[in-house]
Design an enzyme around this catalytic site. Sequence first.
Site, PDB file in Angstrom:
ATOM      1  N   ARG A 155      -3.748   3.728 -28.395  1.00 16.79           N
ATOM      2  CA  ARG A 155      -5.040   3.218 -28.851  1.00 16.79           C
ATOM      3  C   ARG A 155      -4.786   2.190 -29.947  1.00 16.79           C
ATOM      4  O   ARG A 155      -4.162   2.503 -30.958  1.00 16.79           O
ATOM      5  CB  ARG A 155      -5.887   4.387 -29.378  1.00 16.79           C
ATOM      6  CG  ARG A 155      -7.184   3.955 -29.971  1.00 16.79           C
ATOM      7  CD  ARG A 155      -8.073   5.137 -30.378  1.00 16.79           C
ATOM      8  NE  ARG A 155      -9.249   4.578 -30.996  1.00 16.79           N
ATOM      9  CZ  ARG A 155      -9.549   4.667 -32.290  1.00 16.79           C
ATOM     10  NH1 ARG A 155      -8.793   5.361 -33.128  1.00 16.79           N
ATOM     11  NH2 ARG A 155     -10.613   4.066 -32.764  1.00 16.79           N
ATOM     12  N   HIS A 183     -12.479  -2.540 -35.179  1.00 10.10           N
ATOM     13  CA  HIS A 183     -11.987  -1.558 -36.144  1.00 10.10           C
ATOM     14  C   HIS A 183     -12.067  -2.208 -37.532  1.00 10.10           C
ATOM     15  O   HIS A 183     -11.060  -2.437 -38.180  1.00 10.10           O
ATOM     16  CB  HIS A 183     -10.578  -1.105 -35.781  1.00 10.10           C
ATOM     17  CG  HIS A 183     -10.154   0.203 -36.385  1.00 10.10           C
ATOM     18  ND1 HIS A 183      -9.694   1.268 -35.643  1.00 10.10           N
ATOM     19  CD2 HIS A 183     -10.127   0.631 -37.674  1.00 10.10           C
ATOM     20  CE1 HIS A 183      -9.382   2.286 -36.456  1.00 10.10           C
ATOM     21  NE2 HIS A 183      -9.635   1.913 -37.704  1.00 10.10           N
ATOM     22  N   GLU A 194     -15.751   4.157 -35.672  1.00 14.19           N
ATOM     23  CA  GLU A 194     -16.400   4.744 -36.845  1.00 14.19           C
ATOM     24  C   GLU A 194     -17.446   3.834 -37.506  1.00 14.19           C
ATOM     25  O   GLU A 194     -17.220   3.306 -38.603  1.00 14.19           O
ATOM     26  CB  GLU A 194     -15.349   5.135 -37.890  1.00 14.19           C
ATOM     27  CG  GLU A 194     -14.341   6.159 -37.408  1.00 14.19           C
ATOM     28  CD  GLU A 194     -13.487   6.714 -38.556  1.00 14.19           C
ATOM     29  OE1 GLU A 194     -13.692   6.319 -39.711  1.00 14.19           O
ATOM     30  OE2 GLU A 194     -12.616   7.557 -38.273  1.00 14.19           O
ATOM     31  N   ASN A 254     -12.842  11.155 -34.149  1.00 20.59           N
ATOM     32  CA  ASN A 254     -11.812  11.128 -35.189  1.00 20.59           C
ATOM     33  C   ASN A 254     -12.090  12.278 -36.144  1.00 20.59           C
ATOM     34  O   ASN A 254     -13.210  12.403 -36.643  1.00 20.59           O
ATOM     35  CB  ASN A 254     -11.854   9.810 -35.976  1.00 20.59           C
ATOM     36  CG  ASN A 254     -11.462   8.617 -35.116  1.00 20.59           C
ATOM     37  OD1 ASN A 254     -11.017   8.772 -33.972  1.00 20.59           O
ATOM     38  ND2 ASN A 254     -11.609   7.431 -35.672  1.00 20.59           N
ATOM     39  N   TYR A 311     -10.586  14.390 -39.567  1.00 19.45           N
ATOM     40  CA  TYR A 311      -9.624  14.587 -40.655  1.00 19.45           C
ATOM     41  C   TYR A 311      -9.964  15.793 -41.515  1.00 19.45           C
ATOM     42  O   TYR A 311      -9.073  16.535 -41.915  1.00 19.45           O
ATOM     43  CB  TYR A 311      -9.538  13.330 -41.528  1.00 19.45           C
ATOM     44  CG  TYR A 311      -8.893  12.186 -40.799  1.00 19.45           C
ATOM     45  CD1 TYR A 311      -7.515  12.062 -40.727  1.00 19.45           C
ATOM     46  CD2 TYR A 311      -9.669  11.251 -40.110  1.00 19.45           C
ATOM     47  CE1 TYR A 311      -6.915  11.035 -40.019  1.00 19.45           C
ATOM     48  CE2 TYR A 311      -9.080  10.218 -39.399  1.00 19.45           C
ATOM     49  CZ  TYR A 311      -7.701  10.117 -39.357  1.00 19.45           C
ATOM     50  OH  TYR A 311      -7.116   9.114 -38.644  1.00 19.45           O
ATOM     51  N   GLU A 362      -8.365  10.155 -33.227  1.00 20.05           N
ATOM     52  CA  GLU A 362      -7.571  10.080 -34.460  1.00 20.05           C
ATOM     53  C   GLU A 362      -7.500  11.460 -35.080  1.00 20.05           C
ATOM     54  O   GLU A 362      -8.512  12.166 -35.157  1.00 20.05           O
ATOM     55  CB  GLU A 362      -8.189   9.145 -35.517  1.00 20.05           C
ATOM     56  CG  GLU A 362      -8.015   7.689 -35.247  1.00 20.05           C
ATOM     57  CD  GLU A 362      -8.593   6.817 -36.371  1.00 20.05           C
ATOM     58  OE1 GLU A 362      -8.610   7.244 -37.543  1.00 20.05           O
ATOM     59  OE2 GLU A 362      -9.040   5.713 -36.038  1.00 20.05           O
TER      60      GLU A 362
HETATM   61  C1  FCB Z   1     -10.053   6.638 -40.258  1.00 22.75           C
HETATM   62  C2  FCB Z   1      -9.876   5.204 -39.830  1.00 22.75           C
HETATM   63  C3  FCB Z   1      -8.427   4.800 -39.695  1.00 22.75           C
HETATM   64  C4  FCB Z   1      -7.540   5.396 -40.755  1.00 22.75           C
HETATM   65  C5  FCB Z   1      -7.800   6.872 -40.911  1.00 22.75           C
HETATM   66  C6  FCB Z   1      -6.935   7.550 -41.942  1.00 22.75           C
HETATM   67  O1  FCB Z   1     -11.298   6.812 -40.823  1.00 22.75           O
HETATM   68  O2  FCB Z   1     -10.499   4.985 -38.588  1.00 22.75           O
HETATM   69  O3  FCB Z   1      -8.392   3.399 -39.683  1.00 22.75           O
HETATM   70  O4  FCB Z   1      -7.657   4.701 -41.926  1.00 22.75           O
HETATM   71  O5  FCB Z   1      -9.148   7.092 -41.213  1.00 22.75           O
END
Ligand code: FCB
Length: 458
Positions: free
Chosen positions: A76, A120, A165, A294, A296, A364
Site C-alpha cells: 500500500r 495521503h 484518514e 487504520n 493504533y 495500517e
Molecule cells: C497514521 C497515518 C500514517 C502514519 C501513522 C503512524 O495516522 O496514516 O501516515 O503517520 O499514522
Amino acid sequence: MTSSFPPGFRWGVATSAFQIEGATTADGRGPSIWDTFATLPGAVAGGDTGEPAAEHYHRLPEDLALLTGLGVDAYRFSVSWPRVQPSGRGRPERRGLDFYRRLVEGLRDKGIEPFLTLYHWDLPQALEDEGGWRSRDTAERFAEYAVLVHEELGDVVDHWTTLNEPYPCAIAGYAEGRHAPGAREGHGALAAAHHLLLGHGLAVRAMRARATSGQRFGVVLNQSPALPVTRSDADIAAAERQDTLLRRQFTDPLFGGRYAPGLTTMFDGVSDFSFRHDGDLETIGQPLDYLGVNYYYRLHVADAPHREPDPARRTAADIGVDTTRLPDVPRTGMGWPVEPDGLTEALVGLHHRYPGLPPVYVTENGCVYPDIVDERGVFADEQRIAYLREHIEAARAAMAAGVDLRGYFCWSLLDNFEWAHGYKHRFGLVHVDYPTQRRTPRASYHWYRDHIAACRTA
Ligand code: FCB
C-alpha cells in the site's frame, strides 16, 4: 495462529508518498501543504521537512528488493498529487506519473499487488491558497486528479483507495493546527471534513464509470474507539461526542446513508453546515468494494469544559472532552496505549453498526519504540514484534466474530517522516540511517517475513 488465516488473506506493508519519497523538488513536483507547513517555526519537531525522508524516489530498486525479501502479497503506497499535478489542476507532469508506473510495474513483476492511495495528506499548496479542503472546488479538483491517475495506471492497478484518514486531514489540519495547513477553525474544519467525503464520492463515481471489471474502490479511515473513563452520564456523552467527531462523522455518510446524528447539535453556534448540498449524501455514499481500517490506539474520554466558551470562536476540535486520562497499560515509544483488543472492538463494531459494510482490510497498524541495537549490530525490536503479534491476533479474533477481513498491512516498511514528529519516531520494519540512507532490516522484518511464509504453508 497462522492456520487461522484463510488462503488468499493478504499480508502487506504500507507507506505514503510524502513520508518516504524525499525529492520534493525533483522532476517538476510542486509544493504541497506539508512542504509549506514544515517551514513554519515550531510546526514540525526538530525543524524537519520532507527532505531527505527515505529518498525512496531515487531508491526504488532497493526498496522493491526489500518488499520482495519480505514476501508480502500487497504493498500500500500513495501517489503524491503535487508530483502528478504540480498546481493541483490541469496537464499531468509526465515524469511524476512515470515514477509511479515504474513502481507499480516493479511490484507486478514480483507478484506483489499494488494498493494505490490517491490522497495521503499532501494537498498541492496552490489549492490550499484557494481555500484548500474548506472549498467545495477542491473536491472537484480531487475527482479530476483521481480520473487522471486512474486513466494512466488503470491497466496495472486494481485497488484504488481515495483518501487516507480524512479525520486528521480535517481536524488535525484545520481545527487543531497540528498538521498542515495548520489552521484552527470551527466551520472551516467541518467544511473540510465534508468536502473530503464529497471528493471521495465524486472520485469513486468517476473512476467506476471508467473501470474494468477487476477494479476495486475503497477508502481508508482511522478507527480509535472511544471509551468513557467512568460510567457517569457526562463521561458517556463525552465519549459519544468523541466518537461522532472521529468516526461517525465519516462512517455514517459512507456506510449508513445519513449524516451522523448529533453532529449538528455538537456544533450548534460553531457552524450552520451550509456546505451540505442536496444530493451530497448520495454522492458520498457510493457503494464501495472495501474499507481500510487504520488502528493504533483506543481513546479514553472524560467530560471536560470547552476551552473556548463562545461557540462562534470555537474550533471543531473543542468538543468538551479530555482524552489524557489513560488506563494503566503499556505504552509505545510515542506514549500511545497498547490495547490490541481495541482493534477487535473497532472491526466488530463497524460490522454490527453497518449491515452493508464491504470487506475490510487493516490498512495500517504498527508502533514506535526506542531502538535497541545488540552486540552484533542487530536492531532487536522485540517490543515491535510483540505489538504486531498481539494485533494480528486481535484481527483474527474479529474474523472469528464475523468480520469479513481480507488482509493486514503493517505500518511501515521504512522509517519515515512522521508528520509533526519529524524523523524522531521510527515506525519501520527497516531502519533507515538518514545521513547515509543505509537500510537495515530490523528483527521485526525477519519475524514478519517468517510469519507470512508460515501462513502460506499452513
Ligand atoms: C497514521 C497515518 C500514517 C502514519 C501513522 C503512524 O495516522 O496514516 O501516515 O503517520 O499514522
